[in-house]
Write a protein that holds these residues in place. Structure first.
Motif, PDB file in Angstrom:
ATOM      1  N   LYS A  44       0.819  -1.213   0.000  1.00 33.86           N
ATOM      2  CA  LYS A  44       0.000   0.000   0.000  1.00 33.86           C
ATOM      3  C   LYS A  44       0.852   1.263   0.000  1.00 33.86           C
ATOM      4  O   LYS A  44       0.417   2.318  -0.470  1.00 33.86           O
ATOM      5  CB  LYS A  44      -0.929   0.005   1.213  1.00 33.86           C
ATOM      6  N   GLU A  45       2.068   1.152   0.535  1.00 32.73           N
ATOM      7  CA  GLU A  45       2.976   2.308   0.595  1.00 32.73           C
ATOM      8  C   GLU A  45       3.871   2.415  -0.634  1.00 32.73           C
ATOM      9  O   GLU A  45       4.780   3.245  -0.681  1.00 32.73           O
ATOM     10  CB  GLU A  45       3.842   2.234   1.855  1.00 32.73           C
ATOM     11  N   GLY A  46       3.625   1.569  -1.629  1.00 36.62           N
ATOM     12  CA  GLY A  46       4.425   1.618  -2.848  1.00 36.62           C
ATOM     13  C   GLY A  46       5.730   0.856  -2.741  1.00 36.62           C
ATOM     14  O   GLY A  46       6.627   1.021  -3.584  1.00 36.62           O
ATOM     15  N   ILE A  47       5.858   0.016  -1.708  1.00 36.72           N
ATOM     16  CA  ILE A  47       7.060  -0.791  -1.492  1.00 36.72           C
ATOM     17  C   ILE A  47       6.791  -2.185  -2.037  1.00 36.72           C
ATOM     18  O   ILE A  47       5.788  -2.820  -1.674  1.00 36.72           O
ATOM     19  CB  ILE A  47       7.396  -0.876   0.020  1.00 36.72           C
ATOM     20  N   LEU A  48       7.662  -2.681  -2.907  1.00 37.70           N
ATOM     21  CA  LEU A  48       7.505  -4.040  -3.426  1.00 37.70           C
ATOM     22  C   LEU A  48       7.800  -5.014  -2.297  1.00 37.70           C
ATOM     23  O   LEU A  48       8.931  -5.076  -1.796  1.00 37.70           O
ATOM     24  CB  LEU A  48       8.445  -4.276  -4.601  1.00 37.70           C
ATOM     25  N   PRO A  49       6.807  -5.797  -1.843  1.00 37.55           N
ATOM     26  CA  PRO A  49       6.975  -6.602  -0.630  1.00 37.55           C
ATOM     27  C   PRO A  49       7.552  -7.991  -0.899  1.00 37.55           C
ATOM     28  O   PRO A  49       7.202  -8.646  -1.880  1.00 37.55           O
ATOM     29  CB  PRO A  49       5.546  -6.703  -0.107  1.00 37.55           C
ATOM     30  N   PHE A  50       8.427  -8.410   0.022  1.00 35.95           N
ATOM     31  CA  PHE A  50       9.034  -9.735  -0.056  1.00 35.95           C
ATOM     32  C   PHE A  50       9.009 -10.384   1.325  1.00 35.95           C
ATOM     33  O   PHE A  50       9.333  -9.732   2.323  1.00 35.95           O
ATOM     34  CB  PHE A  50      10.486  -9.647  -0.537  1.00 35.95           C
ATOM     35  N   LEU A  51       8.617 -11.653   1.361  1.00 35.38           N
ATOM     36  CA  LEU A  51       8.624 -12.419   2.605  1.00 35.38           C
ATOM     37  C   LEU A  51       9.939 -13.185   2.672  1.00 35.38           C
ATOM     38  O   LEU A  51      10.139 -14.165   1.953  1.00 35.38           O
ATOM     39  CB  LEU A  51       7.436 -13.384   2.626  1.00 35.38           C
ATOM     40  N   ILE A  52      10.856 -12.711   3.527  1.00 34.78           N
ATOM     41  CA  ILE A  52      12.201 -13.287   3.590  1.00 34.78           C
ATOM     42  C   ILE A  52      12.637 -13.437   5.036  1.00 34.78           C
ATOM     43  O   ILE A  52      12.599 -12.483   5.815  1.00 34.78           O
ATOM     44  CB  ILE A  52      13.225 -12.428   2.829  1.00 34.78           C
ATOM     45  N   ASP A  53      13.059 -14.639   5.380  1.00 33.54           N
ATOM     46  CA  ASP A  53      13.641 -14.927   6.693  1.00 33.54           C
ATOM     47  C   ASP A  53      15.078 -15.358   6.449  1.00 33.54           C
ATOM     48  O   ASP A  53      15.328 -16.418   5.876  1.00 33.54           O
ATOM     49  CB  ASP A  53      12.853 -16.048   7.378  1.00 33.54           C
ATOM     50  N   ILE A  54      16.041 -14.541   6.853  1.00 28.08           N
ATOM     51  CA  ILE A  54      17.429 -14.847   6.506  1.00 28.08           C
ATOM     52  C   ILE A  54      17.961 -16.079   7.233  1.00 28.08           C
ATOM     53  O   ILE A  54      18.995 -16.608   6.852  1.00 28.08           O
ATOM     54  CB  ILE A  54      18.369 -13.653   6.744  1.00 28.08           C
ATOM     55  N   SER A  55      17.251 -16.514   8.271  1.00 29.89           N
ATOM     56  CA  SER A  55      17.672 -17.751   8.924  1.00 29.89           C
ATOM     57  C   SER A  55      17.196 -18.980   8.160  1.00 29.89           C
ATOM     58  O   SER A  55      17.543 -20.106   8.482  1.00 29.89           O
ATOM     59  CB  SER A  55      17.139 -17.806  10.366  1.00 29.89           C
ATOM     60  N   ASN A  56      16.397 -18.743   7.092  1.00 27.93           N
ATOM     61  CA  ASN A  56      15.899 -19.849   6.278  1.00 27.93           C
ATOM     62  C   ASN A  56      15.807 -19.391   4.826  1.00 27.93           C
ATOM     63  O   ASN A  56      14.751 -19.412   4.212  1.00 27.93           O
ATOM     64  CB  ASN A  56      14.528 -20.306   6.798  1.00 27.93           C
ATOM     65  N   ILE A  57      16.955 -18.987   4.293  1.00 23.91           N
ATOM     66  CA  ILE A  57      17.008 -18.455   2.929  1.00 23.91           C
ATOM     67  C   ILE A  57      16.551 -19.480   1.904  1.00 23.91           C
ATOM     68  O   ILE A  57      15.967 -19.144   0.870  1.00 23.91           O
ATOM     69  CB  ILE A  57      18.438 -17.967   2.592  1.00 23.91           C
ATOM     70  N   SER A  58      16.796 -20.757   2.173  1.00 27.30           N
ATOM     71  CA  SER A  58      16.438 -21.794   1.202  1.00 27.30           C
ATOM     72  C   SER A  58      14.945 -21.816   0.898  1.00 27.30           C
ATOM     73  O   SER A  58      14.523 -22.269  -0.169  1.00 27.30           O
ATOM     74  CB  SER A  58      16.878 -23.172   1.723  1.00 27.30           C
ATOM     75  N   SER A  59      14.124 -21.309   1.830  1.00 25.74           N
ATOM     76  CA  SER A  59      12.680 -21.280   1.602  1.00 25.74           C
ATOM     77  C   SER A  59      12.235 -20.002   0.899  1.00 25.74           C
ATOM     78  O   SER A  59      11.073 -19.871   0.523  1.00 25.74           O
ATOM     79  CB  SER A  59      11.934 -21.409   2.935  1.00 25.74           C
ATOM     80  N   ALA A  60      13.159 -19.061   0.744  1.00 22.24           N
ATOM     81  CA  ALA A  60      12.825 -17.780   0.106  1.00 22.24           C
ATOM     82  C   ALA A  60      13.100 -17.883  -1.385  1.00 22.24           C
ATOM     83  O   ALA A  60      14.178 -17.516  -1.862  1.00 22.24           O
ATOM     84  CB  ALA A  60      13.631 -16.649   0.739  1.00 22.24           C
ATOM     85  N   ASN A  61      12.102 -18.365  -2.142  1.00 21.58           N
ATOM     86  CA  ASN A  61      12.321 -18.553  -3.580  1.00 21.58           C
ATOM     87  C   ASN A  61      12.340 -17.236  -4.341  1.00 21.58           C
ATOM     88  O   ASN A  61      12.546 -17.207  -5.547  1.00 21.58           O
ATOM     89  CB  ASN A  61      11.253 -19.490  -4.168  1.00 21.58           C
ATOM     90  N   ASN A  62      12.135 -16.125  -3.615  1.00 25.75           N
ATOM     91  CA  ASN A  62      12.141 -14.811  -4.270  1.00 25.75           C
ATOM     92  C   ASN A  62      13.393 -14.010  -3.942  1.00 25.75           C
ATOM     93  O   ASN A  62      13.463 -12.829  -4.251  1.00 25.75           O
ATOM     94  CB  ASN A  62      10.901 -14.021  -3.849  1.00 25.75           C
ATOM     95  N   ILE A  63      14.390 -14.650  -3.356  1.00 25.19           N
ATOM     96  CA  ILE A  63      15.582 -13.912  -2.925  1.00 25.19           C
ATOM     97  C   ILE A  63      16.328 -13.303  -4.114  1.00 25.19           C
ATOM     98  O   ILE A  63      16.879 -12.209  -4.017  1.00 25.19           O
ATOM     99  CB  ILE A  63      16.532 -14.811  -2.091  1.00 25.19           C
ATOM    100  N   ILE A  64      16.326 -13.989  -5.250  1.00 26.83           N
ATOM    101  CA  ILE A  64      17.018 -13.469  -6.433  1.00 26.83           C
ATOM    102  C   ILE A  64      16.357 -12.181  -6.901  1.00 26.83           C
ATOM    103  O   ILE A  64      17.029 -11.186  -7.204  1.00 26.83           O
ATOM    104  CB  ILE A  64      17.029 -14.525  -7.562  1.00 26.83           C
ATOM    105  N   ASP A  65      15.025 -12.166  -6.943  1.00 29.79           N
ATOM    106  CA  ASP A  65      14.307 -10.954  -7.345  1.00 29.79           C
ATOM    107  C   ASP A  65      14.532  -9.835  -6.338  1.00 29.79           C
ATOM    108  O   ASP A  65      14.706  -8.671  -6.723  1.00 29.79           O
ATOM    109  CB  ASP A  65      12.810 -11.241  -7.466  1.00 29.79           C
TER     110      ASP A  65
END
Length: 273
Positions: A44-65
């Protein structure tokens, strides 16, 4: 990739208003959170949102983007209980193979431990083998290949939801009451980060702290009374004997920066804080 693209890892107390400030300055802003319900708020604030937990990067399939930007602001304070080297182990290689070429690493003046006296950036250097975890984390990001990193060591954080009058509501006596406080307001945190980018100030370590350093007793008494709370209790126990005064001279010199809130005592007079 946009020429003005920035990724902010950690959109909490500092990262969220920081991200909004970059949106207002016409940057393409990507922001991460570990809370799924906050994704829509960022959007809503114009920020492209990403769900990322750095303690579990392997589950963050959007880390490259997420890392497809020029600048990364790394704003994930390490937990005191986190293993010294493990926190960023999976994130570091992802950064190195991404398009990121500049990093601002949000650090802390805890890098100086119990150093006493006027404390400058020269009093501590990033060190992989240091018993001080802050210096270990700094080292990991100051030694990435082909990436320019500036480390910002913020003093105690106040402003926004962090009113210092609430810091000692538990009633536990405050030790070393005559020690100077080292604090910085949220507004100055945001402006200093922006100034680093504007001034193209990379491969530096910079302290960020208000000019004035009242005693703990003087400051926290006034802070509590400002919220109409009982004055905190103070102990004769010295606790940590640290009398460090964080110097902000380098930040003012190389960033040509003047603090918006140079005196924490005056700041307390503003009920909006």
């Amino acid at each position: 990739m946009s020429e003005k693209s920035i990724s902010i890892l950690g959109c909490g107390w500092l990262g969220y208003p920081l991200a909004k400030s970059f949106v207002q300055a016409d940057w393409k802003v990507k922001g991460s959170t570990t809370t799924e319900s906050k994704l829509s708020e960022l959007n809503k604030e114009g920020i492209l949102p990403f769900l990322i937990d750095i303690s579990n990067i392997s589950s963050a399939n959007n880390i490259i983007d997420f890392l497809n930007s020029e600048i990364l602001i790394l704003n994930v304070p390490p937990s005191k209980n986190q293993g010294t080297l493990s926190l960023y182990n999976d994130l570091l290689p992802e950064i190195e193979k991404s398009s990121i070429n500049k990093i601002i690493f949000i650090s802390s003046t805890s890098a100086y431990s119990d150093h006493s006296g006027i404390t400058t950036e020269n009093n501590a250097a990033p060190d992989l083998n240091s018993p001080n975890k802050t210096l270990v984390y700094e080292y990991q990001f100051s030694n990435l290949s082909k990436i320019q990193t500036t480390i910002v060591r913020f003093a105690g954080l106040i402003g926004g939801s962090r009113h210092p009058g609430n810091f000692f509501k538990s009633g536990k006596p405050i030790t070393n009451p005559n020690a100077p406080v080292n604090l910085i307001h949220l507004d100055d945190c945001i402006n200093i980060i922006s100034q680093i980018i504007e001034k193209d100030c990379w491969n530096e370590i910079i302290n960020a702290c208000a000019d004035q350093h009242p005693s703990k007793k003087e400051f926290y008494t006034k802070a509590s009374l400002a919220l109409k709370l009982a004055a905190p209790k103070f102990s004769d126990n010295m606790g940590s004997s640290s009398q460090k005064i964080i110097s902000n001279e380098k930040s003012k010199l190389i960033l040509d920066y003047q603090y918006l809130h140079p005196d924490p005592m005056i700041l307390l007079d503003n009920m909006n804080f």
